[in-house]
Enzyme design. Structure first.
Site, PDB file in Angstrom:
ATOM      1  N   GLY A 167       0.821  -1.206   0.000  1.00  0.00           N
ATOM      2  CA  GLY A 167       0.000   0.000   0.000  1.00  0.00           C
ATOM      3  C   GLY A 167       0.852   1.251   0.000  1.00  0.00           C
ATOM      4  N   ASP A 168       0.244   2.351  -0.431  1.00  0.00           N
ATOM      5  CA  ASP A 168       0.922   3.636  -0.375  1.00  0.00           C
ATOM      6  C   ASP A 168      -0.118   4.746  -0.327  1.00  0.00           C
ATOM      7  OD1 ASP A 168       3.858   4.709  -0.687  1.00  0.00           O
ATOM      8  OD2 ASP A 168       2.575   6.107  -1.758  1.00  0.00           O
ATOM      9  N   THR A 169       0.239   5.830   0.358  1.00  0.00           N
ATOM     10  CA  THR A 169      -0.662   6.967   0.527  1.00  0.00           C
ATOM     11  C   THR A 169       0.109   8.267   0.356  1.00  0.00           C
ATOM     12  OG1 THR A 169      -2.064   5.742   2.084  1.00  0.00           O
ATOM     13  CG2 THR A 169      -2.218   8.147   2.139  1.00  0.00           C
ATOM     14  N   SER A 191      -3.392   3.864  -2.618  1.00  0.00           N
ATOM     15  CA  SER A 191      -3.462   2.731  -3.538  1.00  0.00           C
ATOM     16  C   SER A 191      -3.105   1.458  -2.789  1.00  0.00           C
ATOM     17  CB  SER A 191      -2.500   2.918  -4.715  1.00  0.00           C
ATOM     18  OG  SER A 191      -2.920   3.958  -5.567  1.00  0.00           O
TER      19      SER A 191
END
Length: 203
Positions: free
Chosen positions: A83-85, A120
């Site tokens: 995940g990444d933000t 994402s």
């Protein structure tokens, strides 16, 4: 599966899979536990640099794929979650602050404005990869310098994009509006993760 059963349809689909969370984020670990998933955590160091030409979800989609690509070779029954933000404000990405001064500068720029939080998630197996992203509008009231300094000193948000956690003190006293998923702002679009888990287990 453990004694706290997950939703029966998902439990049945995941019965023969090993879920791996490729993230050290305590928030992502907590959200997976709340979904009642059995998983292990494995970390692979990745240089999270990205091209300045990338915009908004292009950045987070690129980074979740980069994190997955840097992982060890997956076995037949393994599913990797990455995940990444980012916080997107004034046409640029605000990543994790490097120090107190940068954290305070970020929060001062967000004060009294609306910005976007983009998260994402990628699910990767030996056979395929599914990437999903979500965008949420978040509005802050005007924050005083004293409020910002108190938050940074007490909560040390140096592991958080945009220098804040929605679930923490600053979110409770400062956020006036959220247009979208609370969990996307926390760092994991759980509703999309759920859909992706159902998809990736399909033959």
């Amino acid at each position: 599966m453990n004694s706290k059963k997950t939703f029966p349809m998902l439990q049945e689909k995941l019965a023969h899979f090993q879920i791996i969370l490729g993230s050290g984020s305590p928030r992502r670990k907590s959200l997976l536990k709340e979904l009642r998933l059995d998983f292990t955590v494995e970390l692979m160091p990745v240089d999270e640099a990205f091209s300045s030409s990338l915009q908004k979800e292009e950045i987070t989609n690129y980074l979740v794929k980069l994190k997955a690509d840097g992982f060890r070779k997956l076995k037949d029954n393994e599913v990797l979650i990455t995940g990444d933000t980012i916080v997107w404000h004034n046409n640029r990405a605000l990543n994790k602050p490097q120090n107190k001064a940068e954290a305070m500068q970020m929060l001062q720029s967000l004060s009294g404005t609306t910005h976007q939080v983009i998260s994402s998630v990628a699910l990767t197996s030996k056979e395929k990869q599914i990437i999903k992203s979500d965008e949420v509008d978040v509005s802050f009231r005007e924050l005083t310098l004293e409020e910002i300094e108190f938050y940074v000193d007490q909560f040390k948000p140096f592991d958080k994009a945009g220098a804040y956690g929605i679930q923490e003190w600053i979110g409770k006293i400062g956020i006036t509006s959220i247009q979208g998923s609370f969990y996307t702002v926390m760092g994991l679009p759980v509703h999309l993760l759920y859909d992706a888990l159902l998809e990736i287990t399909e033959k």
